[in-house]
Design a protein around this motif. Structure first.
Motif, PDB file in Angstrom:
ATOM      1  N   GLY A 194      19.151   4.762 -12.363  1.00 63.46           N
ATOM      2  CA  GLY A 194      18.430   6.009 -12.598  1.00 63.46           C
ATOM      3  C   GLY A 194      16.967   5.787 -12.936  1.00 63.46           C
ATOM      4  O   GLY A 194      16.218   6.746 -13.129  1.00 63.46           O
ATOM      5  N   ALA A 195      16.543   4.536 -13.006  1.00 63.04           N
ATOM      6  CA  ALA A 195      15.145   4.223 -13.336  1.00 63.04           C
ATOM      7  C   ALA A 195      14.243   4.612 -12.165  1.00 63.04           C
ATOM      8  O   ALA A 195      14.670   4.610 -11.014  1.00 63.04           O
ATOM      9  CB  ALA A 195      15.002   2.728 -13.630  1.00 63.04           C
ATOM     10  N   PRO A 196      12.999   4.948 -12.462  1.00 66.09           N
ATOM     11  CA  PRO A 196      12.077   5.279 -11.369  1.00 66.09           C
ATOM     12  C   PRO A 196      11.761   4.036 -10.531  1.00 66.09           C
ATOM     13  O   PRO A 196      11.680   2.930 -11.050  1.00 66.09           O
ATOM     14  CB  PRO A 196      10.828   5.790 -12.088  1.00 66.09           C
ATOM     15  N   LEU A 197      11.601   4.275  -9.235  1.00 69.22           N
ATOM     16  CA  LEU A 197      11.229   3.191  -8.331  1.00 69.22           C
ATOM     17  C   LEU A 197       9.718   3.072  -8.328  1.00 69.22           C
ATOM     18  O   LEU A 197       9.013   4.056  -8.153  1.00 69.22           O
ATOM     19  CB  LEU A 197      11.739   3.468  -6.917  1.00 69.22           C
ATOM     20  N   GLU A 232      12.842   0.041   0.998  1.00 72.05           N
ATOM     21  CA  GLU A 232      11.755   0.441   1.886  1.00 72.05           C
ATOM     22  C   GLU A 232      11.341   1.855   1.496  1.00 72.05           C
ATOM     23  O   GLU A 232      12.104   2.601   0.883  1.00 72.05           O
ATOM     24  CB  GLU A 232      12.218   0.442   3.348  1.00 72.05           C
ATOM     25  N   PHE A 233      10.137   2.228   1.892  1.00 66.90           N
ATOM     26  CA  PHE A 233       9.599   3.535   1.552  1.00 66.90           C
ATOM     27  C   PHE A 233      10.559   4.662   1.939  1.00 66.90           C
ATOM     28  O   PHE A 233      10.830   5.559   1.130  1.00 66.90           O
ATOM     29  CB  PHE A 233       8.240   3.759   2.238  1.00 66.90           C
ATOM     30  N   SER A 234      11.098   4.622   3.162  1.00 61.96           N
ATOM     31  CA  SER A 234      11.985   5.705   3.615  1.00 61.96           C
ATOM     32  C   SER A 234      13.243   5.796   2.752  1.00 61.96           C
ATOM     33  O   SER A 234      13.703   6.898   2.433  1.00 61.96           O
ATOM     34  CB  SER A 234      12.355   5.532   5.088  1.00 61.96           C
ATOM     35  N   GLU A 261      14.289   8.958   0.281  1.00 63.49           N
ATOM     36  CA  GLU A 261      15.603   9.608   0.330  1.00 63.49           C
ATOM     37  C   GLU A 261      16.261   9.646  -1.040  1.00 63.49           C
ATOM     38  O   GLU A 261      17.020  10.562  -1.351  1.00 63.49           O
ATOM     39  CB  GLU A 261      16.524   8.880   1.317  1.00 63.49           C
ATOM     40  N   LEU A 262      15.976   8.639  -1.853  1.00 63.14           N
ATOM     41  CA  LEU A 262      16.563   8.543  -3.196  1.00 63.14           C
ATOM     42  C   LEU A 262      15.732   9.292  -4.233  1.00 63.14           C
ATOM     43  O   LEU A 262      16.045   9.250  -5.429  1.00 63.14           O
ATOM     44  CB  LEU A 262      16.699   7.076  -3.604  1.00 63.14           C
ATOM     45  N   GLY A 263      14.677   9.943  -3.776  1.00 62.00           N
ATOM     46  CA  GLY A 263      13.803  10.642  -4.724  1.00 62.00           C
ATOM     47  C   GLY A 263      13.071   9.680  -5.632  1.00 62.00           C
ATOM     48  O   GLY A 263      12.739  10.031  -6.768  1.00 62.00           O
ATOM     49  N   PHE A 264      12.824   8.472  -5.152  1.00 66.03           N
ATOM     50  CA  PHE A 264      12.136   7.422  -5.905  1.00 66.03           C
ATOM     51  C   PHE A 264      12.810   7.151  -7.244  1.00 66.03           C
ATOM     52  O   PHE A 264      12.177   6.898  -8.251  1.00 66.03           O
ATOM     53  CB  PHE A 264      10.647   7.757  -6.077  1.00 66.03           C
ATOM     54  N   GLN A 265      14.161   7.207  -7.196  1.00 71.41           N
ATOM     55  CA  GLN A 265      14.962   6.934  -8.390  1.00 71.41           C
ATOM     56  C   GLN A 265      16.074   5.964  -7.999  1.00 71.41           C
ATOM     57  O   GLN A 265      16.743   6.136  -6.981  1.00 71.41           O
ATOM     58  CB  GLN A 265      15.562   8.238  -8.921  1.00 71.41           C
ATOM     59  N   LEU A 321      10.441  -0.884  -5.930  1.00 68.81           N
ATOM     60  CA  LEU A 321      11.323  -1.759  -6.685  1.00 68.81           C
ATOM     61  C   LEU A 321      11.947  -1.031  -7.859  1.00 68.81           C
ATOM     62  O   LEU A 321      11.265  -0.287  -8.575  1.00 68.81           O
ATOM     63  CB  LEU A 321      10.524  -2.966  -7.209  1.00 68.81           C
ATOM     64  N   SER A 322      13.242  -1.255  -8.037  1.00 66.96           N
ATOM     65  CA  SER A 322      13.924  -0.859  -9.262  1.00 66.96           C
ATOM     66  C   SER A 322      13.937  -2.101 -10.131  1.00 66.96           C
ATOM     67  O   SER A 322      14.728  -3.023  -9.905  1.00 66.96           O
ATOM     68  CB  SER A 322      15.353  -0.401  -8.979  1.00 66.96           C
ATOM     69  N   GLU A 323      13.025  -2.148 -11.084  1.00 66.48           N
ATOM     70  CA  GLU A 323      12.886  -3.325 -11.951  1.00 66.48           C
ATOM     71  C   GLU A 323      14.189  -3.644 -12.684  1.00 66.48           C
ATOM     72  O   GLU A 323      14.644  -4.790 -12.663  1.00 66.48           O
ATOM     73  CB  GLU A 323      11.741  -3.083 -12.942  1.00 66.48           C
ATOM     74  N   PRO A 324      14.858  -2.656 -13.322  1.00 67.91           N
ATOM     75  CA  PRO A 324      16.081  -2.977 -14.077  1.00 67.91           C
ATOM     76  C   PRO A 324      17.205  -3.537 -13.195  1.00 67.91           C
ATOM     77  O   PRO A 324      17.928  -4.435 -13.601  1.00 67.91           O
ATOM     78  CB  PRO A 324      16.507  -1.642 -14.690  1.00 67.91           C
TER      79      PRO A 324
END
Length: 175
Positions: free
Chosen positions: A142-145, A127-129, A133-137, A118-121
C-alpha cells in the motif's frame, strides 16, 4: 590428461560447472585421454551412472564430447565409447559472450526507453504503465510508488557492453 591446462582456468571451470552442475562436475573435470565408457567413468569417479550419463549428454549437446556405439557380438548390447573435445571450449565461450552482448544491448535499450517506479518497502519495481494502473500504490504494502532512477544501472550496463565489445573486437551497433 590432454586438457589439464584448460581445466586450470577458473573461467573454464565456471563454464563447465554452469553446464553440468555440481553433480556432473567430477565428470567434466576429469576427461580421460581417448575413449571411455560411461560405466568406467562412474566406477572410476564413484558416481551414480545416471549422473555420469546426464553430464556426458550435456557435454555432447555442447560439442564438448562425442560417442560411438559398439555392439557386443555375443549379447547384442550397445556400448557407448565417449571422447572429450575440450578444444571446442574457447569457441563455445566466445559464442556465449556474443549471446551475453546481445542480451545486454537489448536490456540496455529497455532500461533507456522505460520509466520505472519503485515500492521501497516491498523492493518491487514497476514500469510506468503498471504503476499507473495501480494508482502509483504498491499492491503488496500500500506504500506509494516513487519514481526510480536507473542511471547507475544503465552506466554499469554500458561499461560491461563496452568491455565485451573490446574483448570480442566488435564495433558498436548504429542506432
Amino acid at each position: 590428461m590432454a586438457f589439464e591446462g584448460l581445466l586450470n582456468d577458473p573461467v573454464i571451470q565456471k563454464y563447465l560447472h554452469e553446464l553440468v552442475g555440481p553433480t556432473g562436475m567430477p565428470v567434466a573435470a576429469a576427461p580421460p585421454d581417448g575413449e571411455v565408457t560411461d560405466e568406467e567413468l562412474a566406477e572410476e569417479l564413484g558416481l551414480e551412472l545416471n549422473d555420469v550419463r546426464r553430464a556426458l549428454f550435456i557435454l555432447y549437446e555442447n560439442d564438448l564430447a562425442s560417442y560411438r556405439r559398439v555392439r557386443d557380438e555375443d549379447s547384442g548390447w550397445l556400448t557407448y565409447l565417449w571422447t572429450f573435445h575440450y578444444e571446442n571450449i574457447p569457441e563455445n565461450l566466445e559464442e556465449e559472450m556474443y549471446r551475453l552482448l546481445d542480451a545486454l544491448e537489448e536490456r540496455l535499450e529497455y532500461e533507456r526507453t522505460h520509466e520505472f517506479y519503485l515500492s521501497e518497502p516491498a523492493g518491487i519495481r514497476f514500469e510506468f504503465s503498471e504503476a499507473m494502473e495501480l494508482g502509483f500504490q504498491c499492491p503488496e504494502t500500500g506504500a506509494p510508488l516513487e519514481p526510480m532512477e536507473n542511471d547507475d544501472m544503465v552506466d554499469a550496463m554500458e561499461r560491461r557492453i563496452e568491455e565485451l565489445r573490446d574483448e570480442l573486437n566488435v564495433e558498436a551497433k548504429a542506432n
